[in-house]
Enzyme design. Structure first.
Site, PDB file in Angstrom:
ATOM      1  N   LYS A   1       0.832  -1.197   0.000  1.00 36.44           N
ATOM      2  CA  LYS A   1       0.000   0.000   0.000  1.00 36.44           C
ATOM      3  C   LYS A   1       0.868   1.250   0.000  1.00 36.44           C
ATOM      4  O   LYS A   1       1.953   1.259   0.602  1.00 36.44           O
ATOM      5  CB  LYS A   1      -0.873   0.033   1.261  1.00 36.44           C
ATOM      6  CG  LYS A   1      -1.956  -1.020   1.366  1.00 36.44           C
ATOM      7  CD  LYS A   1      -2.680  -0.883   2.700  1.00 36.44           C
ATOM      8  CE  LYS A   1      -3.749  -1.932   2.885  1.00 36.44           C
ATOM      9  NZ  LYS A   1      -4.914  -1.699   2.018  1.00 36.44           N
TER      10      LYS A   1
ATOM     11  N   ARG B   1     -10.413 -11.433   2.274  1.00 38.36           N
ATOM     12  CA  ARG B   1     -11.354 -12.445   1.781  1.00 38.36           C
ATOM     13  C   ARG B   1     -10.736 -13.834   1.768  1.00 38.36           C
ATOM     14  O   ARG B   1     -11.443 -14.831   1.839  1.00 38.36           O
ATOM     15  CB  ARG B   1     -11.861 -12.040   0.401  1.00 38.36           C
ATOM     16  CG  ARG B   1     -10.845 -12.043  -0.709  1.00 38.36           C
ATOM     17  CD  ARG B   1     -11.269 -11.190  -1.888  1.00 38.36           C
ATOM     18  NE  ARG B   1     -11.254  -9.773  -1.540  1.00 38.36           N
ATOM     19  CZ  ARG B   1     -11.621  -8.809  -2.372  1.00 38.36           C
ATOM     20  NH1 ARG B   1     -12.022  -9.100  -3.600  1.00 38.36           N
ATOM     21  NH2 ARG B   1     -11.586  -7.543  -1.995  1.00 38.36           N
TER      22      ARG B   1
END
Length: 455
Positions: free
Chosen positions: A236, A310
Site C-alpha cells: 500500500k 477475503r
C-alpha cells in the site's frame, strides 16, 4: 471510563431534556437563566442551572428538533462530556426508544481511550432511567468499549497473539470454550489460505475458535482479524497504510457482539471464528499470480496480495459451514468500495434473504445503528472467475468491488448468510462516538437476532 450507570442517589441533579423551547414545567428561575444564556434546546446543547447556594440545581440538555434528530444521533448522551462532573437523573418523559438512545448514548459518550496518555476528565454519571433495561444497555456499552479498545490499539500491541489473548480473556469471563490453531498447525488442520496470508509475519497466523451456549439455535460469527495490512507485495502507499491497525475491525466488532450475547445470556449456541494474521512482506510472502487451494477445495488466483481479507475469511467460512449453523454472519473491514458507496457512518451488508434484510433494517432504525443493504448481484459472478482457477481474489476493472468481494465469500458458505463490509472508524468526533475505532452493525444485529434466529 465506565460502561455502567450510577447507583440511585437522592441528591442527583435533575436533568431535563429540552426540545427547542424550554417548557413551562421548568421553574421560572431556570427559564430566566436559560433565556439569559440564550439556551434554546439545540441538539446536544447543555446548560447547568445554579441553585441558591451556588451548586447545580438542575441541568438542561437539548434534544433538537425532529428534523435535526434525523441528521444526528446520541445528541442527548453527549451531555456526559459537556456537563460538570456529578450524578444526574433524567426527569423528562420520553418514548422508550428515545430514552434508550439517551441512556446508551450517555454511556458511550463516557468512553475514553487512555492507554497511552493521561485520562480525560471524568464524565458526568447518569442514574439509569426506570423505563429502560439497564443491564442490557450496560452489556451493549461494554461490548462497544471492547471493540473500540481493540481497534484503537496499535498493531505493535495488538497483533495476532494479543488478539488471541483478548479472545481468551472474553472466554474466561463468560465460561466459554476456546481453541486456537497456530502457525504451521494451520496447514495440518487444512487452513491453507490463513497460513499463506500470515506466514510472512514474525507473529504467527492463527485461527481462534470460541464456543458458548448449550441450547437454542446456532449462530456463527466470523470476524476478519488482519491486525495490520501492509498490502503484502502489492504494498500500500503510505496514505492507505496509515489506518491499517483497524483492519481487524471485523474481529473487534464480533468480539464486542459476542460479549453482548453472552453477557445477556441469550438462548443461542454461539461460535466465534477469527482468522488472525498480519499481512506482511518477507522472502516467503505470497505473490501475485500464485494459485492457492482453499479449505473448501476451490482454487484462487492471486491478482492482488492486498485483497487478503477475503482469503482468510474464506477458510474460516468454509469451516463454519461444515456444521450447517442456522446463521453465519461475517464482519470485515473488507473493501474501500463499501466506504466510497455509503461513507463511514453506515454499515453495508449483504444477504440473499429478504426477511433477514427487513429485520436488520428495522432493528437498525430502532437502536440508532444505521445499516444499508447492498446486492449479491449474481450476474457479477463472472467477474470473480479468472479461467485459470476457480476464483479471482481481485478482479480487474475496479467495478463493484464490495459486491465482488461479497460474492467471493459467498462461494465458501453453505448456510443462511449475512456479510457486513464495515469501515470501523470515525474520521471525526460525533456525539457519543469519539474519533477512532467504532463498532458498526453489532447493535442492529443484536436487536434483530430474535427474528433472524426465530428465538
Amino acid at each position: 471510563m465506565s460502561a455502567t450507570f450510577a447507583s440511585p442517589d437522592s441528591s442527583a441533579v435533575p436533568l431535563y431534556i429540552i426540545e427547542q423551547d424550554v417548557p413551562d414545567t421548568i421553574p421560572d428561575s431556570a427559564r430566566t437563566w436559560a433565556d439569559a444564556a440564550d439556551f434554546t434546546g439545540g441538539a446536544g446543547a447543555t446548560l447547568a442551572v445554579p441553585g441558591p447556594e451556588g451548586g447545580i440545581a438542575m441541568a438542561l440538555v437539548g434534544a433538537g428538533s425532529e428534523a435535526s434528530r434525523k441528521r444526528s444521533r446520541f445528541d442527548v448522551g453527549s451531555a456526559a462530556r459537556s456537563l460538570p462532573a456529578g450524578t444526574y437523573a433524567i426527569q423528562t418523559d420520553l418514548s422508550p426508544a428515545r430514552m434508550q438512545e439517551a441512556a446508551l448514548g450517555w454511556l458511550l459518550a463516557s468512553y475514553d481511550f487512555d492507554r497511552y496518555r493521561k485520562p480525560a476528565k471524568p464524565p458526568a454519571q447518569l442514574i439509569a432511567p426506570a423505563s429502560i433495561d439497564a443491564a442490557r444497555i450496560e452489556a451493549i456499552a461494554a461490548g462497544e468499549f471492547l471493540t473500540r479498545d481493540l481497534i484503537n490499539t496499535p498493531a505493535s500491541d495488538m497483533g495476532p497473539d494479543e488478539l488471541e489473548q483478548q479472545a481468551r480473556d472474553l472466554a474466561r469471563q463468560h465460561g466459554a470454550d476456546i481453541t486456537v490453531t497456530t502457525g504451521d498447525d494451520l496447514l495440518a488442520a487444512n487452513f491453507p489460505m490463513i497460513h499463506t496470508v500470515g506466514r510472512a509475519s514474525t507473529r504467527a497466523p492463527r485461527l481462534i475458535d470460541l464456543r458458548w451456549g448449550n441450547t437454542g439455535p446456532t449462530l456463527t460469527l466470523v470476524g476478519k482479524g488482519v491486525c495490520f495490512d501492509t498490502g503484502g507485495l502489492n504494498i500500500k502507499p503510505a496514505g492507505s497504510m496509515g489506518l491499517m491497525k483497524k483492519d481487524m475491525g471485523g474481529a473487534a466488532t464480533t468480539l464486542g457482539l459476542a460479549h453482548m450475547i453472552m453477557a445477556l445470556g441469550l438462548n443461542i449456541r454461539l461460535r466465534l471464528l477469527i482468522p488472525a494474521v498480519e499481512n506482511s512482506i518477507s522472502g516467503n510472502a505470497f505473490r501475485p499470480q500464485d494459485i492457492l487451494t482453499s479449505r473448501k477445495g476451490l482454487t484462487v488466483e492471486i491478482n492482488n496480495t492486498d485483497a487478503e481479507g477475503r482469503l482468510v475469511l474464506a477458510d474460516a467460512l468454509a469451516l463454519a459451514s461444515e456444521e450447517s449453523p442456522d446463521l453465519i454472519v461475517s464482519m470485515a473491514t473488507l473493501t474501500g468500495a463499501a466506504r466510497v458507496a455509503v461513507g463511514p457512518d453506515l454499515s453495508p451488508f449483504f444477504t440473499d434473504d429478504d426477511t433477514h434484510a427487513e429485520a436488520l433494517t428495522a432493528s437498525a432504525r430502532a437502536v440508532a445503528d444505521p445499516v444499508w443493504r447492498l446486492p449479491f448481484h449474481d450476474p457479477y459472478e463472472t467477474m470473480i472467475e479468472p479461467g485459470i482457477a476457480d476464483l479471482d481474489n481481485a478482479p480487474s476493472g475496479g467495478m463493484a468491488g464490495a459486491t465482488t468481494a461479497a460474492l467471493f465469500l459467498r462461494r465458501f458458505v453453505d448456510a443462511p448468510y449475512i456479510h457486513f463490509d464495515i469501515y470501523g472508524w470515525n474520521p471525526s468526533a460525533k456525539p457519543a462516538r469519539p474519533k477512532g475505532g467504532v463498532g458498526m452493525g453489532a447493535r442492529a444485529l443484536l436487536d434483530a437476532l430474535p427474528k433472524l434466529l426465530n428465538l
